[in-house]
Design a protein around this motif. Structure first.
Motif, PDB file in Angstrom:
ATOM      1  N   MET A 131       0.831  -1.215   0.000  1.00  0.00           N
ATOM      2  CA  MET A 131       0.000   0.000   0.000  1.00  0.00           C
ATOM      3  C   MET A 131       0.863   1.263   0.000  1.00  0.00           C
ATOM      4  SD  MET A 131      -3.144  -1.033  -0.280  1.00  0.00           S
ATOM      5  CE  MET A 131      -4.027   0.503  -0.027  1.00  0.00           C
ATOM      6  N   ARG A 132       1.983   1.203  -0.758  1.00  0.00           N
ATOM      7  CA  ARG A 132       2.842   2.379  -0.882  1.00  0.00           C
ATOM      8  C   ARG A 132       2.802   2.971  -2.294  1.00  0.00           C
ATOM      9  NH1 ARG A 132       2.232   1.479   3.710  1.00  0.00           N
ATOM     10  NH2 ARG A 132       3.792   1.412   5.385  1.00  0.00           N
ATOM     11  N   ALA A 133       2.374   2.180  -3.262  1.00  0.00           N
ATOM     12  CA  ALA A 133       2.127   2.730  -4.599  1.00  0.00           C
ATOM     13  C   ALA A 133       0.673   3.175  -4.705  1.00  0.00           C
ATOM     14  CB  ALA A 133       2.455   1.696  -5.670  1.00  0.00           C
ATOM     15  N   ILE A 134      -0.217   2.357  -4.178  1.00  0.00           N
ATOM     16  CA  ILE A 134      -1.628   2.721  -4.003  1.00  0.00           C
ATOM     17  C   ILE A 134      -1.801   3.064  -2.535  1.00  0.00           C
ATOM     18  CG2 ILE A 134      -4.010   1.933  -4.213  1.00  0.00           C
ATOM     19  CD1 ILE A 134      -2.908  -0.219  -6.196  1.00  0.00           C
ATOM     20  N   HIS A 135      -2.471   4.161  -2.259  1.00  0.00           N
ATOM     21  CA  HIS A 135      -2.559   4.638  -0.874  1.00  0.00           C
ATOM     22  C   HIS A 135      -3.993   4.529  -0.351  1.00  0.00           C
ATOM     23  CE1 HIS A 135       1.528   6.169  -1.157  1.00  0.00           C
ATOM     24  NE2 HIS A 135       1.196   6.688  -2.332  1.00  0.00           N
ATOM     25  N   ALA A 136      -4.113   4.156   0.909  1.00  0.00           N
ATOM     26  CA  ALA A 136      -5.431   3.988   1.512  1.00  0.00           C
ATOM     27  C   ALA A 136      -6.246   5.270   1.491  1.00  0.00           C
ATOM     28  CB  ALA A 136      -5.281   3.488   2.950  1.00  0.00           C
ATOM     29  N   ASN A 137      -5.584   6.420   1.550  1.00  0.00           N
ATOM     30  CA  ASN A 137      -6.308   7.688   1.681  1.00  0.00           C
ATOM     31  C   ASN A 137      -6.719   8.313   0.346  1.00  0.00           C
ATOM     32  OD1 ASN A 137      -3.883   8.618   0.695  1.00  0.00           O
ATOM     33  ND2 ASN A 137      -3.343   9.853   2.482  1.00  0.00           N
ATOM     34  N   GLU A 138      -6.690   7.552  -0.743  1.00  0.00           N
ATOM     35  CA  GLU A 138      -7.071   8.105  -2.039  1.00  0.00           C
ATOM     36  C   GLU A 138      -8.578   8.272  -2.176  1.00  0.00           C
ATOM     37  OE1 GLU A 138      -5.239   6.284  -5.433  1.00  0.00           O
ATOM     38  OE2 GLU A 138      -3.350   5.948  -4.364  1.00  0.00           O
ATOM     39  N   ASN A 139      -9.347   7.274  -1.765  1.00  0.00           N
ATOM     40  CA  ASN A 139     -10.799   7.327  -1.860  1.00  0.00           C
ATOM     41  C   ASN A 139     -11.400   6.195  -1.036  1.00  0.00           C
ATOM     42  OD1 ASN A 139     -10.954   4.897  -3.663  1.00  0.00           O
ATOM     43  ND2 ASN A 139      -9.881   6.274  -5.080  1.00  0.00           N
ATOM     44  N   ILE A 140     -12.712   6.091  -1.031  1.00  0.00           N
ATOM     45  CA  ILE A 140     -13.368   5.080  -0.200  1.00  0.00           C
ATOM     46  C   ILE A 140     -13.016   3.661  -0.642  1.00  0.00           C
ATOM     47  CG2 ILE A 140     -15.479   5.186  -1.583  1.00  0.00           C
ATOM     48  CD1 ILE A 140     -17.073   4.520   0.910  1.00  0.00           C
ATOM     49  N   ILE A 141     -12.797   3.451  -1.935  1.00  0.00           N
ATOM     50  CA  ILE A 141     -12.482   2.109  -2.425  1.00  0.00           C
ATOM     51  C   ILE A 141     -11.107   1.667  -1.935  1.00  0.00           C
ATOM     52  CG2 ILE A 141     -12.003   0.750  -4.499  1.00  0.00           C
ATOM     53  CD1 ILE A 141     -14.211   2.298  -5.898  1.00  0.00           C
ATOM     54  N   THR A 142     -10.108   2.529  -2.040  1.00  0.00           N
ATOM     55  CA  THR A 142      -8.769   2.157  -1.576  1.00  0.00           C
ATOM     56  C   THR A 142      -8.743   2.001  -0.059  1.00  0.00           C
ATOM     57  OG1 THR A 142      -8.093   4.497  -1.530  1.00  0.00           O
ATOM     58  CG2 THR A 142      -7.618   3.254  -3.539  1.00  0.00           C
ATOM     59  N   ASP A 240     -16.602  -4.855 -10.916  1.00  0.00           N
ATOM     60  CA  ASP A 240     -15.156  -5.034 -10.746  1.00  0.00           C
ATOM     61  C   ASP A 240     -14.485  -3.670 -10.671  1.00  0.00           C
ATOM     62  OD1 ASP A 240     -12.559  -5.923 -10.715  1.00  0.00           O
ATOM     63  OD2 ASP A 240     -12.522  -6.579 -12.793  1.00  0.00           O
ATOM     64  N   THR A 241     -13.867  -3.374  -9.529  1.00  0.00           N
ATOM     65  CA  THR A 241     -13.052  -2.168  -9.394  1.00  0.00           C
ATOM     66  C   THR A 241     -11.606  -2.607  -9.190  1.00  0.00           C
ATOM     67  OG1 THR A 241     -13.518  -2.074  -7.009  1.00  0.00           O
ATOM     68  CG2 THR A 241     -14.900  -0.748  -8.444  1.00  0.00           C
ATOM     69  N   THR A 242     -10.727  -2.119 -10.053  1.00  0.00           N
ATOM     70  CA  THR A 242      -9.340  -2.587 -10.064  1.00  0.00           C
ATOM     71  C   THR A 242      -8.379  -1.414 -10.128  1.00  0.00           C
ATOM     72  OG1 THR A 242     -10.012  -4.574 -11.278  1.00  0.00           O
ATOM     73  CG2 THR A 242      -7.671  -4.037 -11.266  1.00  0.00           C
ATOM     74  N   TYR A 243      -7.386  -1.438  -9.261  1.00  0.00           N
ATOM     75  CA  TYR A 243      -6.284  -0.480  -9.310  1.00  0.00           C
ATOM     76  C   TYR A 243      -5.004  -1.243  -9.579  1.00  0.00           C
ATOM     77  CZ  TYR A 243      -9.056   3.379  -7.468  1.00  0.00           C
ATOM     78  OH  TYR A 243     -10.004   4.366  -7.316  1.00  0.00           O
ATOM     79  N   ARG A 244      -4.284  -0.836 -10.618  1.00  0.00           N
ATOM     80  CA  ARG A 244      -2.966  -1.383 -10.917  1.00  0.00           C
ATOM     81  C   ARG A 244      -1.983  -0.219 -10.917  1.00  0.00           C
ATOM     82  NH1 ARG A 244      -6.406  -3.029 -15.143  1.00  0.00           N
ATOM     83  NH2 ARG A 244      -7.116  -5.207 -15.002  1.00  0.00           N
ATOM     84  N   ARG A 245      -0.864  -0.389 -10.247  1.00  0.00           N
ATOM     85  CA  ARG A 245       0.082   0.726 -10.190  1.00  0.00           C
ATOM     86  C   ARG A 245       1.511   0.193 -10.108  1.00  0.00           C
ATOM     87  NH1 ARG A 245      -2.130   5.417  -6.634  1.00  0.00           N
ATOM     88  NH2 ARG A 245      -3.814   4.985  -8.113  1.00  0.00           N
ATOM     89  N   ALA A 246       2.384   0.821 -10.892  1.00  0.00           N
ATOM     90  CA  ALA A 246       3.797   0.434 -10.900  1.00  0.00           C
ATOM     91  C   ALA A 246       4.662   1.646 -10.621  1.00  0.00           C
ATOM     92  CB  ALA A 246       4.174  -0.179 -12.244  1.00  0.00           C
TER      93      ALA A 246
END
Length: 437
Positions: A131-142, A240-246
């Motif tokens: 959870m360092r590329a995608i952050h919990a505080n981005e929105n309700i889904i994350t 389907d809600t999907t986050y991909r991050r590199a």
């Protein structure tokens, strides 16, 4: 206390009970509790022409841990047919049911395991990245994902290790009351090389409303090369809600090949943060919409490093009354001189009621760069159709040939014939044309 926000009905007390029973390091338990507080505060993602608050995501459900199995034949019917690799992890509902890693790769120091196990046994490798590329505080889904996630995959490739065969994760959702939030974390150390295949499927039946909330984080260290093939094919009853991050460091490279082939509504965000000098990103996406499906797909490349490259190609086929919002975003930050960012979005309409919205966006804060975009939305070329039919090919077969030709620039980039065949069969089956399995 309940958080009822249309998106999901969340029983906060049940989640607190769940967190309190987890045998996890204190750091991740603390992050879960912090994320739970954010669920009550954060908004929906701000999407182009898509309002998630109007979608029916169903109830959150509960955590259902699967029984570990010793062979693929013990999996739900049809699941094993998606497995194309000898090195595979199968997630089922809220956990992992099967793990297989060759002795050869294990001997090279490769770690390929259940993320829940990795959090405990490999904390020093997981904690800097989870959870360092995608952050919990981005929105309700994350935030919800960071709170309730179980299972998932951790893949670690040591420095200078080149893996010639693909590794695969298959995520299966087949229990209606189960939370399905798989998380994939990949760390490829300097000068390593790996291909990872992800399949997401469901078998829930046609009634009710369900959701899957998956995330994939990739950290590409200097000189490393990572290829990701991600194919999503869940039922019409599943959102389907999907986050991909590199995150790509100097001279590193990531390749995305993505098949958004769900039957129901879907939102995906595939983002590459190109941080190091000489780093690159190549993203190729296909999607197919039918019926009344609503799709919102964003592909993004953000350039920070000098002399970096990005290329994005999205191909969408739309039929019925389906709608697709296709966003391509190239962002070049100040200081990213010598950058080259290109993108293309193409939408092929098979029905006059279908809608496709291609939005190429360039955001440039540096002068010494190259950037370009192209976009098109149009019906099947009547002349092409007529030409094929004049040669004795019926209309259905002619359309199949045109569609395959339209999508093949993406499919042909997949280095594994079994996966190519799998995608072609899914496309043809979804569109109801001959050749689909």
């Amino acid at each position: 206390m309940s958080v009822n926000r249309t998106l999901l009905s969340v029983d906060k007390s049940s989640l607190i009970d769940f967190i309190s029973t987890r045998e996890e390091p204190e750091w991740i338990l603390a992050e879960r509790l912090q994320a739970l507080e954010l669920v009550e505060q954060l908004p929906y993602p701000k999407l182009e022409k898509t309002r998630l608050e109007q979608w029916d995501f169903g109830l959150l459900g509960s955590h259902v841990q699967p029984r570990r199995v010793s062979s693929l034949q013990e999996l739900p019917a049809g699941a094993a047919s998606h497995v194309v690799s000898e090195n595979v992890i199968v997630g089922r509902n809220s956990g992992v049911a099967f793990i297989r890693l060759s002795d050869e790769l294990e001997g090279k120091g490769v770690i390929f395991t259940d993320l829940d196990i990795a959090v405990r046994d490999h904390t020093d490798l997981v904690r800097p990245y989870y959870m360092r590329a995608i952050h919990a505080n981005e929105n309700i889904i994350t935030a919800l994902h960071a709170t309730a996630r179980t299972g998932g995959v951790f893949l670690y490739v040591p420095e200078n290790v080149h893996i010639e065969v693909p590794l695969q994760a298959l995520f299966v959702q087949d229990q209606a009351d189960a939370i399905h939030m798989p998380h994939v974390l990949i760390v490829a150390e300097a000068n390593s090389c790996v291909t990872f295949i992800e399949n997401v499927i469901s078998s829930l039946g046609s009634t009710g409303s369900y959701s899957t909330n998956g995330m994939l984080e990739v950290f590409v260290k200097p000189g490393a090369k990572v290829s990701i093939v991600s194919i999503h094919n869940v039922e019409a009853s599943v959102i389907d809600t999907t986050y991909r991050r590199a995150v790509v460091e100097a001279d590193g490279a990531i390749e995305w090949i993505i098949g958004e082939l769900n039957e129901g509504n879907a939102v995906s965000d595939t983002t590459t943060l190109i941080q190091g000098t000489g780093a690159s990103s190549d993203a190729k996406i296909i999607c197919v919409g039918k019926g009344g499906q609503k799709l919102d797909l964003t592909t993004r490349a953000v350039h920070f490093g000098k002399h970096t490259d990005s290329d994005m190609l999205t191909k969408a086929v739309m039929t019925g009354q389906s709608t697709a919002i296709i966003n391509g975003i190239t962002k070049i930050e100040k200081g990213a001189s010598g950058t080259n960012g290109q993108q293309t979005e193409r939408v092929l309409m098979l029905s006059p009621e279908a809608r496709g919205d291609a939005n190429p966006i360039l955001l440039i804060d540096e002068d010494d760069v190259k950037a370009g975009h192209a976009a098109s939305v149009g019906q099947v070329n009547a002349e092409q159709l007529y030409y094929l039919m004049s040669r004795g090919i019926n209309k259905e077969e002619a359309q199949r040939l045109i569609i395959n030709g339209f999508l093949m620039p993406v499919i042909a980039e997949i280095p594994y014939e079994d996966v190519q065949d799998q995608i072609i069969q899914l496309v043809e089956r979804k569109l109801g044309i001959k050749g689909g399995a």
